[in-house]
Each structure stands twice: as structure tokens, then as C-alpha cells.
Design a protein around this motif. Structure first.
Motif, PDB file in Angstrom:
ATOM      1  N   GLY A  41       0.619  -1.335  -0.002  1.00 21.83           N
ATOM      2  CA  GLY A  41       0.159   0.052   0.018  1.00 21.83           C
ATOM      3  C   GLY A  41       0.787   1.220   0.176  1.00 21.83           C
ATOM      4  O   GLY A  41       0.236   2.274   0.291  1.00 21.83           O
ATOM      5  N   SER A  42       2.056   1.311  -0.375  1.00 15.98           N
ATOM      6  CA  SER A  42       3.024   2.215  -0.525  1.00 15.98           C
ATOM      7  C   SER A  42       4.008   2.205  -1.491  1.00 15.98           C
ATOM      8  O   SER A  42       4.170   1.407  -2.168  1.00 15.98           O
ATOM      9  CB  SER A  42       3.682   2.385   0.844  1.00 15.98           C
ATOM     10  N   ASN A  43       4.595   3.368  -1.601  1.00 18.89           N
ATOM     11  CA  ASN A  43       5.525   3.259  -2.911  1.00 18.89           C
ATOM     12  C   ASN A  43       6.955   3.385  -2.096  1.00 18.89           C
ATOM     13  O   ASN A  43       8.030   3.684  -2.718  1.00 18.89           O
ATOM     14  CB  ASN A  43       5.443   4.577  -3.854  1.00 18.89           C
ATOM     15  N   ARG A  44       7.048   3.064  -0.781  1.00 17.51           N
ATOM     16  CA  ARG A  44       8.279   3.190  -0.072  1.00 17.51           C
ATOM     17  C   ARG A  44       8.923   1.889  -0.044  1.00 17.51           C
ATOM     18  O   ARG A  44       8.315   0.812  -0.048  1.00 17.51           O
ATOM     19  CB  ARG A  44       8.196   3.649   1.272  1.00 17.51           C
ATOM     20  N   ARG A  45      10.262   1.845  -0.440  1.00 20.26           N
ATOM     21  CA  ARG A  45      10.970   0.413  -0.554  1.00 20.26           C
ATOM     22  C   ARG A  45      11.991   0.579   0.669  1.00 20.26           C
ATOM     23  O   ARG A  45      12.648   1.247   0.904  1.00 20.26           O
ATOM     24  CB  ARG A  45      11.876   0.493  -1.907  1.00 20.26           C
ATOM     25  N   ALA A  46      12.084  -0.613   1.057  1.00 16.52           N
ATOM     26  CA  ALA A  46      13.062  -0.998   1.810  1.00 16.52           C
ATOM     27  C   ALA A  46      14.202  -1.434   1.371  1.00 16.52           C
ATOM     28  O   ALA A  46      14.220  -2.308   0.210  1.00 16.52           O
ATOM     29  CB  ALA A  46      12.616  -2.352   2.847  1.00 16.52           C
ATOM     30  N   ASP A  47      15.431  -1.258   1.626  1.00 11.63           N
ATOM     31  CA  ASP A  47      16.674  -1.708   1.086  1.00 11.63           C
ATOM     32  C   ASP A  47      16.865  -3.244   1.091  1.00 11.63           C
ATOM     33  O   ASP A  47      17.259  -4.077   0.072  1.00 11.63           O
ATOM     34  CB  ASP A  47      17.987  -1.117   1.574  1.00 11.63           C
ATOM     35  N   ALA A  48      16.397  -3.820   2.347  1.00 13.56           N
ATOM     36  CA  ALA A  48      16.601  -5.269   2.353  1.00 13.56           C
ATOM     37  C   ALA A  48      15.748  -5.701   3.402  1.00 13.56           C
ATOM     38  O   ALA A  48      15.097  -5.043   4.197  1.00 13.56           O
ATOM     39  CB  ALA A  48      18.158  -5.805   2.930  1.00 13.56           C
ATOM     40  N   VAL A  49      14.905  -7.056   3.009  1.00 15.66           N
ATOM     41  CA  VAL A  49      13.944  -7.435   3.962  1.00 15.66           C
ATOM     42  C   VAL A  49      14.417  -8.803   4.104  1.00 15.66           C
ATOM     43  O   VAL A  49      14.648  -9.772   3.284  1.00 15.66           O
ATOM     44  CB  VAL A  49      12.434  -7.615   3.378  1.00 15.66           C
ATOM     45  N   TYR A  50      14.560  -9.451   5.457  1.00 17.99           N
ATOM     46  CA  TYR A  50      14.842 -10.900   5.997  1.00 17.99           C
ATOM     47  C   TYR A  50      13.691 -11.518   6.300  1.00 17.99           C
ATOM     48  O   TYR A  50      13.066 -11.061   7.255  1.00 17.99           O
ATOM     49  CB  TYR A  50      16.148 -10.946   6.750  1.00 17.99           C
ATOM     50  N   LEU A  51      13.250 -12.819   5.889  1.00 19.85           N
ATOM     51  CA  LEU A  51      11.957 -13.457   6.265  1.00 19.85           C
ATOM     52  C   LEU A  51      12.786 -14.851   6.570  1.00 19.85           C
ATOM     53  O   LEU A  51      12.996 -15.577   5.757  1.00 19.85           O
ATOM     54  CB  LEU A  51      11.053 -13.534   4.955  1.00 19.85           C
ATOM     55  N   GLY A  52      12.503 -15.087   7.790  1.00 18.10           N
ATOM     56  CA  GLY A  52      12.747 -16.481   8.457  1.00 18.10           C
ATOM     57  C   GLY A  52      11.709 -17.551   8.220  1.00 18.10           C
ATOM     58  O   GLY A  52      10.540 -17.110   8.313  1.00 18.10           O
ATOM     59  N   LEU A  53      12.016 -18.811   7.741  1.00 20.87           N
ATOM     60  CA  LEU A  53      10.991 -19.779   7.420  1.00 20.87           C
ATOM     61  C   LEU A  53      11.086 -20.806   8.262  1.00 20.87           C
ATOM     62  O   LEU A  53      10.059 -21.547   8.676  1.00 20.87           O
ATOM     63  CB  LEU A  53      11.156 -20.341   5.804  1.00 20.87           C
ATOM     64  N   TRP A  54      12.074 -21.133   8.624  1.00 26.04           N
ATOM     65  CA  TRP A  54      12.428 -22.540   9.635  1.00 26.04           C
ATOM     66  C   TRP A  54      12.565 -21.905  11.095  1.00 26.04           C
ATOM     67  O   TRP A  54      13.044 -20.768  11.278  1.00 26.04           O
ATOM     68  CB  TRP A  54      13.782 -23.208   9.138  1.00 26.04           C
ATOM     69  N   GLN A  55      12.046 -22.770  11.971  1.00 24.39           N
ATOM     70  CA  GLN A  55      12.350 -22.082  13.388  1.00 24.39           C
ATOM     71  C   GLN A  55      13.818 -21.930  13.868  1.00 24.39           C
ATOM     72  O   GLN A  55      13.968 -20.893  14.506  1.00 24.39           O
ATOM     73  CB  GLN A  55      11.926 -23.424  14.249  1.00 24.39           C
ATOM     74  N   SER A  56      14.670 -22.726  13.267  1.00 22.48           N
ATOM     75  CA  SER A  56      16.237 -22.356  13.315  1.00 22.48           C
ATOM     76  C   SER A  56      16.469 -21.174  12.709  1.00 22.48           C
ATOM     77  O   SER A  56      17.644 -20.496  12.952  1.00 22.48           O
ATOM     78  CB  SER A  56      17.119 -23.607  12.782  1.00 22.48           C
TER      79      SER A  56
END
Length: 272
Positions: A41-56
Motif C-alpha cells: 500500500g505504499s511506494n516506499r521501498r526497503a533496502d533489504a527484507v529478511y524473512l525466516g522460514l524455519w524455526q532455526s
């Protein structure tokens, strides 16, 4: 002051979150590292996004990172907090990442933000300021944004690896050719040198397939043959024109000579 370019800092941050050797492996599937991600809903961009998928790997955690490599860039960020506000509800942690505290001093970090800088003794970054931790707001727009960027990131990584492998194969092939040419018939060396010169003049590498700056031998052969045929046809046409022009010049010369002879005959003989 420890100085780094933005690409250098981004690559180091990527390695902080995901080991380089895991980026295309099954182990690397436990997390996703995305770049230039637009907030829902915005035109603001983050330089980097980290998404964890496993519990570890911190399953469900979303770390949003803003990279700052100069004091002026950091001051602009402080003067315009809209980018951080756009991503704040969708992040577990919001980080500013800098080469050193000379660029971003700890006392200037806004409340709730975290600050990371590279660790000269290892892959993992050093946490200078701990960020506030919260449950990210999960929406369909967020999921679609992350999925789209994940696919783009994977495809780009595979493409980069493919290009690297092709370049390594070409370099190895060229090395083997040079080694063979130095040990065998001088004629082989001459032909390989001619091939190298041809590639240089064409601006393409001749290899097993046609992609980017590489063309397969069949395609290169057809293109060169077509060019030579066209050049030969043009040369033949120019030769024909030249021959016809020469014939016309000779005919004009003969007519000029005949006219001169007629003018030299006395008038009495012309009427006799």
C-alpha cells in the motif's frame, strides 16, 4: 572511518543472514533475503527484507533493513521518517545498517530502531543498538509482495550462477586451447589465434550456445557467410558498373576521334 559502498554493505548483510554457499541450496530455503522491496500500500521501498522460514532461522520473523553508507544519507533518513513508517507495521524488527558508528552514531538511532555494523572478525554483524521486537502485521498484500520478490530473487540468483558457470566454462576452454596450442602443431596455434582475433573483432564469444555475449558456431558462421555473400554481391555490382563505365568512356573516345577526323576533311571532299 570504515568506508563501504552500498553494494558491498548489502552483500555483507546478505552473508550475515544467509551463508553464501546456502543461497541456492536446500539449507538456504530456511530463510529468504530480499532487496528493494516496496511496502504494501505504499511506494516506499526497503533496502533489504529478511524473512525466516524455519524455526532455526527465526520462523515468521521479518527484519527490515535500511542501509546507510554516509552521514548525509543518514541525515536525510532522519529528516524523512516516512520510509520507516511504511514498513514499521509489517516488520518484527527495523534496522539501520551502516559500515560503522562514525556514519550512524548509536545516540542518533530513533527509539525502537536497531543498529548493526559489520564485524571485522566474522560473517555475522555486530548489534550496536537492539531494536524493539513486535508481531508483524500479516496481510494478503504483504504475502503477495514477499512471494513476488522471493521468486524474482531466486530467478536472478539462478541467472547469475548460470552466467558465472558459463564464464568459468569458457575461461577453462580457452585455457585448455592455449595449453594444447603450445604443445602441438603450430597450425593449431595459428587457427586458435585467428579464432581469438575473430571473437575480439565480433565482440562476442563463440561457444556452445547463443546467450548474452556468446554465439554458437553455426549462428556465427551463417552471419559471417551472409555478410561475405552480400559483400561479394556488392563488389560484383561495382565491378560491373565499372566495366560498363569503362566501355562507355572508350566508345565516347572513339566517337570524339571520328568527329575530329570528319572535321579535318576538306569541304570539297565531303560533297564529292
Amino acid at each position: 572511518m570504515n568506508t563501504m559502498t552500498t553494494p558491498q554493505l548489502l552483500d555483507a548483510l546478505h552473508a550475515h543472514y544467509i551463508k553464501p554457499e546456502d543461497r541456492l541450496s536446500q539449507a538456504g530455503a530456511g530463510a529468504v533475503f530480499l532487496t528493494e522491496v516496496t511496502a504494501p500500500g505504499s511506494n516506499r521501498r526497503a533496502d533489504a527484507v529478511y524473512l525466516g522460514l524455519w524455526q532455526s532461522r527465526g520462523a515468521g520473523d521479518i527484519d527490515v533493513c535500511e542501509l546507510k553508507t554516509s552521514r548525509s544519507d543518514w541525515r536525510r533518513e532522519l529528516d524523512n521518517p516516512a520510509k520507516a513508517e511504511a514498513w514499521w507495521p509489517y516488520s518484527s524488527r527495523f534496522w539501520v545498517v551502516a559500515p560503522s558508528t562514525d556514519v550512524v552514531p548509536a545516540e542518533e538511532v530513533p527509539e525502537g530502531w536497531g543498529l548493526m555494523i559489520p564485524n571485522p572478525r566474522g560473517r555475522r554483524f555486530k548489534t550496536v543498538v537492539k531494536p524493539a521486537v513486535r508481531e508483524p502485521k500479516l496481510t494478503m498484500n504483504l504475502l503477495l509482495t514477499l512471494l513476488k520478490n522471493t521468486e524474482t530473487t531466486r530467478v536472478n540468483a539462478l541467472r547469475t550462477q548460470s552466467m558465472r558457470l558459463q564464464q568459468e566454462h569458457h575461461n577453462r576452454e580457452q585455457q585448455l586451447r592455449r595449453e594444447l596450442s603450445s604443445k602441438n602443431d603450430p597450425e593449431i596455434k595459428h587457427r586458435l589465434d585467428a579464432l581469438a582475433q575473430l571473437e575480439k573483432d565480433l565482440g562476442f564469444q563463440i561457444g556452445s550456445s547463443s546467450w548474452k555475449q556468446q554465439v554458437d558456431p553455426a549462428l556465427a558462421g551463417r552471419a559471417i557467410a551472409d555478410y561475405i555473400r552480400n559483400a561479394d554481391a556488392q563488389d560484383k555490382a561495382l565491378d560491373d558498373i565499372g566495366y560498363q563505365a569503362t566501355s562507355l568512356e572508350r566508345m565516347a573516345q572513339r566517337l570524339t576521334e571520328a568527329a575530329a577526323e570528319l572535321r579535318a576533311i576538306p569541304a570539297s571532299k565531303k560533297t564529292a
